[in-house]
Write an enzyme that holds these catalytic residues in place. Structure first.
Site, mmCIF file in Angstrom:
data_model
loop_
_atom_site.group_PDB
_atom_site.id
_atom_site.type_symbol
_atom_site.label_atom_id
_atom_site.label_comp_id
_atom_site.label_asym_id
_atom_site.label_seq_id
_atom_site.Cartn_x
_atom_site.Cartn_y
_atom_site.Cartn_z
ATOM 1 N N ASP A 165 0.859 -1.180 0.000
ATOM 2 C CA ASP A 165 0.000 0.000 0.000
ATOM 3 C C ASP A 165 0.898 1.234 0.000
ATOM 4 O OD1 ASP A 165 -2.990 0.913 0.578
ATOM 5 O OD2 ASP A 165 -1.664 2.203 1.740
ATOM 6 N N ILE A 166 0.626 2.185 -0.905
ATOM 7 C CA ILE A 166 1.436 3.406 -0.957
ATOM 8 C C ILE A 166 1.131 4.262 0.261
ATOM 9 C CG2 ILE A 166 1.961 5.498 -2.270
ATOM 10 C CD1 ILE A 166 1.160 4.016 -4.800
ATOM 11 N N ASN B 198 -1.989 13.097 -3.343
ATOM 12 C CA ASN B 198 -2.995 13.568 -4.301
ATOM 13 C C ASN B 198 -3.452 14.984 -3.980
ATOM 14 O OD1 ASN B 198 -3.308 11.579 -6.230
ATOM 15 N ND2 ASN B 198 -4.841 10.457 -5.075
ATOM 16 N N ASP C 200 -1.913 9.571 -10.510
ATOM 17 C CA ASP C 200 -1.982 8.489 -11.494
ATOM 18 C C ASP C 200 -0.598 8.115 -12.007
ATOM 19 O OD1 ASP C 200 -4.709 8.389 -11.246
ATOM 20 O OD2 ASP C 200 -5.146 9.429 -13.131
ATOM 21 N N GLU D 167 -4.684 2.535 -4.173
ATOM 22 C CA GLU D 167 -3.216 2.535 -4.141
ATOM 23 C C GLU D 167 -2.663 1.233 -3.571
ATOM 24 O OE1 GLU D 167 -4.602 4.675 -0.336
ATOM 25 O OE2 GLU D 167 -5.279 4.366 -2.391
#
Length: 205
Positions: A58-59, A66, A75, A101
């Site tokens: 997971d980022i 964002n 993106d 993500e």
């Protein structure tokens, strides 16, 4: 002739199937394809007595990224992370975008211990990569992106695909809870509190 036409049709069907099973943004496998394939692989691993491991990534702080740089830049980060993930895996491994993500890697014929080492290699590759999100509120230059990861092994942590994914997800949650940007291997909650602390420390990279 009919033989050539059949080959062309088969090739076209294979290409359409490949497109249907690929995430439109990252070109990794879709969640639907992953769930289908993982079910097949767990069955095969059980029949052949070969190891199988799953990693969930997971980022870290992706929403914050964002909000700072915009969704288009987000993106681009997703695409870059997907490319780095894929580059560290073998041809027979499966890399999928699991949602938002979150990414999943399925590693056939791979022990849990080796999967932890592979996950750490991927984590480092992403952390060291210079991501360029663009100007975004006047900000320029490369930024650092990190990921957290959870690892689980077939039969060790679960028999079905849902059990393995669930175990890896619990390990991912712990990695986030412990500060993010790290890999944690799943450990059973049946251990006592003291033993659990020791076990978690031993498997956190």
């Amino acid at each position: 002739d009919l033989g050539s036409l059949a080959l062309v049709n088969n090739d076209m069907f294979t290409r359409l199937e490949s497109v249907a099973n690929a995430d439109s943004l990252t070109n990794l496998s879709t969640k639907r394809f992953l769930n289908l394939k993982l079910g097949q692989l767990t069955h095969h691993a059980e029949q052949t007595h070969k190891p199988l491991s799953v990693i969930i990534f997971d980022i870290d702080h992706f929403k914050r990224f964002n909000d700072t740089y915009g969704h288009l830049a987000g993106d681009e980060i997703l695409k870059a992370v997907a490319k780095l993930l894929k580059s560290q895996l073998r041809h027979d491994d499966i890399a999928a975008r699991y949602g938002g993500e979150e990414f999943v890697a399925v590693l056939p014929s791979t022990t849990k211990e080796d999967a932890v080492r592979i996950a750490e290699k991927i984590r480092v590759a992403i952390e060291q990569h210079p991501f360029l999100p663009g100007q975004g509120e006047g900000k320029t230059g490369p930024v650092t992106v990190t990921v957290s990861g959870g690892v689980a092994g077939h039969l060790i942590d679960g028999a079905s695909s849902n059990e393995i994914l669930g175990a890896a997800d619990q390990a991912l949650y712990l990695a986030k809870e412990k500060g993010r940007n790290q890999i944690v291997a799943f450990k059973s909650r049946y251990l006592s509190d003291d033993e659990d602390e020791d076990e978690v420390a031993a498997v956190t990279v």
